[in-house]
Design a protein around this motif. Sequence first.
Motif, PDB file in Angstrom:
ATOM      1  N   SER A 167      19.952  79.431  40.877  1.00 31.37           N
ATOM      2  CA  SER A 167      20.900  79.148  39.795  1.00 31.37           C
ATOM      3  C   SER A 167      22.142  78.366  40.215  1.00 31.37           C
ATOM      4  CB  SER A 167      21.356  80.466  39.151  1.00 31.37           C
ATOM      5  OG  SER A 167      21.987  81.295  40.121  1.00 31.37           O
ATOM      6  N   SER A 168      22.504  78.381  41.500  1.00 36.80           N
ATOM      7  CA  SER A 168      23.771  77.768  41.864  1.00 36.80           C
ATOM      8  C   SER A 168      23.735  76.917  43.137  1.00 36.80           C
ATOM      9  CB  SER A 168      24.850  78.841  42.032  1.00 36.80           C
ATOM     10  OG  SER A 168      24.479  79.767  43.046  1.00 36.80           O
ATOM     11  N   VAL A 169      22.873  77.234  44.092  1.00 38.18           N
ATOM     12  CA  VAL A 169      22.840  76.502  45.357  1.00 38.18           C
ATOM     13  C   VAL A 169      22.463  75.047  45.105  1.00 38.18           C
ATOM     14  CG1 VAL A 169      20.412  77.076  45.832  1.00 38.18           C
ATOM     15  CG2 VAL A 169      21.975  76.584  47.727  1.00 38.18           C
ATOM     16  N   ARG A 170      23.083  74.105  45.863  1.00 36.12           N
ATOM     17  CA  ARG A 170      22.700  72.708  45.775  1.00 36.12           C
ATOM     18  C   ARG A 170      21.362  72.507  46.480  1.00 36.12           C
ATOM     19  NH1 ARG A 170      26.462  69.162  43.773  1.00 36.12           N
ATOM     20  NH2 ARG A 170      25.024  67.501  44.422  1.00 36.12           N
ATOM     21  N   LEU A 171      20.558  71.562  45.984  1.00 34.76           N
ATOM     22  CA  LEU A 171      19.215  71.343  46.500  1.00 34.76           C
ATOM     23  C   LEU A 171      18.913  69.862  46.575  1.00 34.76           C
ATOM     24  CD1 LEU A 171      17.818  74.029  44.148  1.00 34.76           C
ATOM     25  CD2 LEU A 171      17.593  74.225  46.623  1.00 34.76           C
ATOM     26  N   GLY A 172      18.044  69.485  47.520  1.00 37.03           N
ATOM     27  CA  GLY A 172      17.680  68.083  47.590  1.00 37.03           C
ATOM     28  C   GLY A 172      16.848  67.748  48.805  1.00 37.03           C
ATOM     29  N   SER A 173      16.805  66.465  49.116  1.00 35.93           N
ATOM     30  CA  SER A 173      15.962  65.963  50.206  1.00 35.93           C
ATOM     31  C   SER A 173      16.789  65.745  51.454  1.00 35.93           C
ATOM     32  CB  SER A 173      15.311  64.635  49.790  1.00 35.93           C
ATOM     33  OG  SER A 173      16.302  63.683  49.408  1.00 35.93           O
ATOM     34  N   GLY A 174      16.192  66.058  52.563  1.00 37.94           N
ATOM     35  CA  GLY A 174      16.886  65.852  53.831  1.00 37.94           C
ATOM     36  C   GLY A 174      15.914  65.478  54.942  1.00 37.94           C
ATOM     37  N   GLY A 175      15.243  64.365  54.832  1.00 40.27           N
ATOM     38  CA  GLY A 175      15.440  63.460  53.719  1.00 40.27           C
ATOM     39  C   GLY A 175      14.116  63.024  53.143  1.00 40.27           C
ATOM     40  N   VAL A 176      14.260  62.328  52.030  1.00 38.48           N
ATOM     41  CA  VAL A 176      13.132  61.574  51.511  1.00 38.48           C
ATOM     42  C   VAL A 176      13.180  60.221  52.215  1.00 38.48           C
ATOM     43  CG1 VAL A 176      14.356  60.554  49.532  1.00 38.48           C
ATOM     44  CG2 VAL A 176      11.903  60.949  49.417  1.00 38.48           C
ATOM     45  N   LEU A 177      12.025  59.714  52.646  1.00 33.87           N
ATOM     46  CA  LEU A 177      11.991  58.568  53.560  1.00 33.87           C
ATOM     47  C   LEU A 177      11.744  57.281  52.778  1.00 33.87           C
ATOM     48  CD1 LEU A 177       9.988  60.402  56.336  1.00 33.87           C
ATOM     49  CD2 LEU A 177      12.470  60.068  56.156  1.00 33.87           C
ATOM     50  N   ALA A 178      12.781  56.455  52.691  1.00 32.58           N
ATOM     51  CA  ALA A 178      12.761  55.275  51.831  1.00 32.58           C
ATOM     52  C   ALA A 178      11.561  54.355  52.061  1.00 32.58           C
ATOM     53  CB  ALA A 178      14.073  54.503  51.989  1.00 32.58           C
ATOM     54  N   PRO A 179      11.137  54.093  53.321  1.00 29.19           N
ATOM     55  CA  PRO A 179      10.016  53.159  53.510  1.00 29.19           C
ATOM     56  C   PRO A 179       8.714  53.611  52.860  1.00 29.19           C
ATOM     57  CG  PRO A 179      11.224  53.449  55.559  1.00 29.19           C
ATOM     58  CD  PRO A 179      11.740  54.486  54.605  1.00 29.19           C
ATOM     59  N   ASN A 180       8.603  54.900  52.571  1.00 28.78           N
ATOM     60  CA  ASN A 180       7.353  55.424  52.015  1.00 28.78           C
ATOM     61  C   ASN A 180       7.314  55.411  50.493  1.00 28.78           C
ATOM     62  OD1 ASN A 180       6.686  56.001  54.654  1.00 28.78           O
ATOM     63  ND2 ASN A 180       7.179  58.186  54.507  1.00 28.78           N
ATOM     64  N   HIS A 181       8.383  54.939  49.837  1.00 29.31           N
ATOM     65  CA  HIS A 181       8.481  55.090  48.388  1.00 29.31           C
ATOM     66  C   HIS A 181       9.036  53.838  47.723  1.00 29.31           C
ATOM     67  CE1 HIS A 181       7.877  59.452  48.941  1.00 29.31           C
ATOM     68  NE2 HIS A 181       8.692  59.320  49.972  1.00 29.31           N
ATOM     69  N   VAL A 182       8.707  53.671  46.463  1.00 29.12           N
ATOM     70  CA  VAL A 182       9.290  52.605  45.653  1.00 29.12           C
ATOM     71  C   VAL A 182      10.696  53.037  45.244  1.00 29.12           C
ATOM     72  CG1 VAL A 182       9.080  51.272  43.528  1.00 29.12           C
ATOM     73  CG2 VAL A 182       7.024  51.929  44.804  1.00 29.12           C
TER      74      VAL A 182
END
Length: 344
Positions: free
Chosen positions: A70-85
Motif C-alpha cells: 500500500s505504501s512502499v515505492r516499487l520499480g525496476s533496478g533496473g530494466v535494461l534499455a537495450p532489451n526493450h523498445v
Amino acid sequence: MLDIPLSVLEVAMVQTDTRAADTLRDTTAFAQEAERLGYHRIWYAEHHHSPAIGAFPPVVLTAHAAASTSSVRLGSGGVLAPNHVPLMLAEQFGTLAALHPDRIDLGIGRGPGTFDEATARALRRGAGPVTDAEYEADVSAILSFLVDEVALGPLPEPWLLASSPAGAGLAAALGLPVAVAHHIRPDHTRAVLERYRADFTPSRWCERPRVLLCVETVCARTEREAARSIGPMDVVKAGLLKGRSEAPFPTPAEAAAHAFTADERQALAAFRAQQAVGTPETVVHRLARLVRETGADELMLTTPVYDLGARLLSHRLVMEHLGKEHLGKEKEEEYAEQPSAADC
C-alpha cells in the motif's frame, strides 16, 4: 547512526529443486514484510537465462507488488534499455505510475542481463552489444516518451543505474538521480561519484545530484551465521572470477563443503570488506561508514541468501538495530519458525 532512507534490491534467487511459482510467492511475501519493516523502496532486477536468478520481468513484479502493498515505492533496478523498445517501457511504467501514484520508479540500466551470448542476441533480435550512442539515445527516448507520449498522470521517478564513470556521466548530463552498483563494482564507486557530481546538470527530474548506493548486505545474529548465509553467493562469485557463467545457486550445506582456492578466498574477502556482512552491529557500522565515505542520500540493500526466512531476518535485524522497527513477541516467534540458511 543511519539517518537516510533504506531500500531493498530484490533479485529473486531461485533455490535448488524449487519451482518458479515458489520464488514468486516468496517475492510477494518479501515485499509485504519489507513494507511493514519500513523500507523506503523495493526494486526488481532484470535477468535472463540464469540458473540462480528468476527470469521475471521487473514490470510484472512491480505491478504485482504494487497490488499487494500500500505504501512502499516499487520499480525496476533496473530494466535494461537495450532489451526493450523505449516507447513500450514508457507506456508500461507510465501506466503503473497512473495506477499507483507517487509509488513507481523506473530504474534504467545498460547490461544485457545475461552471461549467455545467444540469449543476449535473442533479446536484441540478433543485434550485437549496444554502443554508447545507442544507449544514450534509448534513455533519452524513454524520458521523452514519458513526458510527451504517455503523460497519463503522475510520472514514474526515473533513475539511471551506473557501475562506471561513463554511466555516471550520462546520468549527470540528463540530470537524473543515479543508483551506484557498489554491490557489483565497489572499486569503481569513487570514480563514479566524482564524475556524477562534477558534471551534474539540473533537470526537470532532479535539481541536484542525488545518489543511491546499492550494497550487498547480509545480517545475522552471529558472524558465523552471516558467513554461512552468504556462502552460496560466494560459490557463484568464485565461478565468475574464473570466467564461468552463472551456476545454480547451491545450498548453504553445499557451499560450506566447497573448496575455494587461496586466490578465490583473497578476492572474496577483499570484496566482502567493501560490503556489509555480519552481526547487526557490524552491518550497521559498515553501512554508516559507506554513507560517510560516499555522501549517499539513500542505501539500497541487496541480500543474496538462500531462503526467505534468512532474507527477512537480515532485513529485520538491520531495522531493529537502528531502532526503526519494533517487533512484539508474536512476530519474533513467527520469524523463529521460518527456516534460516544456517539451519539448511
